[in-house]
Design an enzyme around this catalytic site. Structure first.
Site, PDB file in Angstrom:
ATOM      1  N   ILE A   1       0.835  -1.201   0.000  1.00  0.00           N
ATOM      2  CA  ILE A   1       0.000   0.000   0.000  1.00  0.00           C
ATOM      3  C   ILE A   1       0.871   1.253   0.000  1.00  0.00           C
ATOM      4  CG2 ILE A   1      -1.748   1.302   1.280  1.00  0.00           C
ATOM      5  CD1 ILE A   1      -2.877  -1.344   2.274  1.00  0.00           C
TER       6      ILE A   1
ATOM      7  N   GLN B   1       1.801   3.674   7.376  1.00  0.00           N
ATOM      8  CA  GLN B   1       1.450   2.347   6.862  1.00  0.00           C
ATOM      9  C   GLN B   1       2.352   1.248   7.416  1.00  0.00           C
ATOM     10  OE1 GLN B   1      -1.312   2.376   4.671  1.00  0.00           O
ATOM     11  NE2 GLN B   1      -1.257   4.531   5.284  1.00  0.00           N
TER      12      GLN B   1
ATOM     13  N   SER C   1      -9.725  -4.218   9.780  1.00  0.00           N
ATOM     14  CA  SER C   1     -11.030  -4.811  10.078  1.00  0.00           C
ATOM     15  C   SER C   1     -10.936  -5.851  11.184  1.00  0.00           C
ATOM     16  CB  SER C   1     -11.617  -5.447   8.818  1.00  0.00           C
ATOM     17  OG  SER C   1     -10.785  -6.483   8.336  1.00  0.00           O
TER      18      SER C   1
ATOM     19  N   TYR D   1      -2.316  -9.552  16.543  1.00  0.00           N
ATOM     20  CA  TYR D   1      -2.327  -8.511  15.505  1.00  0.00           C
ATOM     21  C   TYR D   1      -3.519  -7.580  15.686  1.00  0.00           C
ATOM     22  CZ  TYR D   1      -2.936  -6.246  11.003  1.00  0.00           C
ATOM     23  OH  TYR D   1      -3.126  -5.300  10.012  1.00  0.00           O
TER      24      TYR D   1
ATOM     25  N   ARG E   1     -15.239 -12.425   2.743  1.00  0.00           N
ATOM     26  CA  ARG E   1     -14.477 -11.197   2.964  1.00  0.00           C
ATOM     27  C   ARG E   1     -15.033 -10.077   2.092  1.00  0.00           C
ATOM     28  NH1 ARG E   1     -13.340 -13.540   6.804  1.00  0.00           N
ATOM     29  NH2 ARG E   1     -11.309 -14.257   7.582  1.00  0.00           N
TER      30      ARG E   1
END
Length: 346
Positions: free
Chosen positions: A29, A99, A144, A167, A235
């Protein structure tokens, strides 16, 4: 490479040149953000230690740009946990796009300390450097995964569940620290809860690779497509151009006025099962490479820490950011296909 920004957002940025810091700039990203910013006439400082990013991603960005655009970029190699390094990089910066992180739920379960060090310690170092430098806004990658064991669909920003992995816990911690810093130090912080972002420069190799790049590479090579569980896990897959758009809107829009912290879902708002995703990738490849043998699907055990279903409500981002996904799932697959064909095609 496909365009990452709409003409309107491109014009808006060109009219407001600024200085940006992108951490994790050599990652998937991060490198797409770098490309979009340089194409929009911005000046960018990028930090990466190549622990999960790749120098080839930066090379690819450079090769696709005019020399004048590339000269607006300054690369700093180093760890975001270095207070002196991130402090110097933040000096004079208008916007931070953070990021840098150690991704993957399974990796965090195997080595929670490494995830904490990169994702919490590193996050706070960059956040505090941004505070000291007086940046206009701090935008960061959340996930998410913070929705955890909440079974409610679609996922709404105000209703997170209990984290199911180290995480996920690190991303919850990020959101808490951003909220505290905004309140304590009058900062503007925006967190973006990414939902399964995919696209060019996402590495398909390694034990912790995401499914979309893994399946692109496997099907192009004729290798088995490994599916965790029964394939009905779903997903909200999000093409990287949508995530780039969300980051830049989060920096320059009026979504936060005065001091404050806000979080947004970054997704498409559509649910796709793993079996549907594998079939869609197969269809995209078959349309371009007729006659390629079909890869067999092999089922494996469910992974610990995985959420069963994920679907985002993106209405808050639409209302406050003006975010509108430019690519639905299959459109994103089509946009990414050339990149994978160039690297893994026969």
């Amino acid at each position: 490479m496909p365009e990452l920004l709409s003409a309107e957002l491109q014009r808006r940025l060109l009219e407001r040149p600024a200085r940006w810091l992108v951490t994790g700039v050599a990652g998937f990203i991060g490198s797409n953000l770098l490309e979009a910013l340089l194409r929009a006439g911005q000046r960018v400082i990028g930090i990466d230690d190549f622990s999960t990013g790749f120098e080839r991603n930066l090379d690819e960005v450079r090769e696709g740009l005019e020399a004048d655009s590339w000269r607006r970029f300054r690369f700093v190699r180093g760890d975001v946990r270095s207070a002196s390094l991130v402090g110097e990089a933040c000096s004079g910066v208008d916007y931070v796009l953070h990021q840098a992180a150690l991704g993957s739920v399974p990796r965090s379960i195997e080595d929670p300390i490494a995830s904490f060090n990169a994702n919490v310690d590193g996050f706070i170092r960059v956040l505090d450097a941004a505070r000291t430098a007086g940046v206009k806004r701090f935008v960061y990658a959340s996930s998410s995964s913070v929705y955890g064991d909440s079974e409610k669909l679609p996922k709404v920003e105000s209703e997170a569940g209990r984290p199911l992995s180290p995480y996920a816990a690190t991303k919850v911690a990020n959101e808490l620290f951003a909220e505290v810093y905004a309140r304590t130090y009058a900062m503007q912080c925006v967190g973006l809860r990414y939902f399964n972002v995919f696209g060019p420069r996402q590495d398909p190799e390694g034990a912790y690779a995401a499914v979309i790049p893994q399946w692109f590479a496997a099907q192009l090579r004729g290798d088995p497509v490994y599916v965790n569980g029964d394939g009905l896990t779903s997903r909200d897959f999000c093409y990287v151009a949508n995530a780039v758009q969300a980051n830049l809107l989060a920096a320059v829009s009026d979504c936060v006025r005065g001091a404050g912290s806000q979080v947004f879902n970054v997704a498409v708002g559509e649910q796709t099962s793993l079996l549907e995703a594998a079939a869609a990738i197969r269809g995209a490849i078959a349309a371009r490479v007729p006659g390629l043998p079909e890869s067999p699907i092999e089922f494996r055990e469910f992974r610990a820490g995985d959420v069963r279903h994920s679907l985002a409500d993106i209405s808050l981002a639409t209302t406050l950011l003006g975010y509108r996904p430019t690519h639905r799932f299959e459109e994103g697959l089509a946009a990414a296909l050339d990149w994978y064909l160039a690297r893994y095609g026969t």
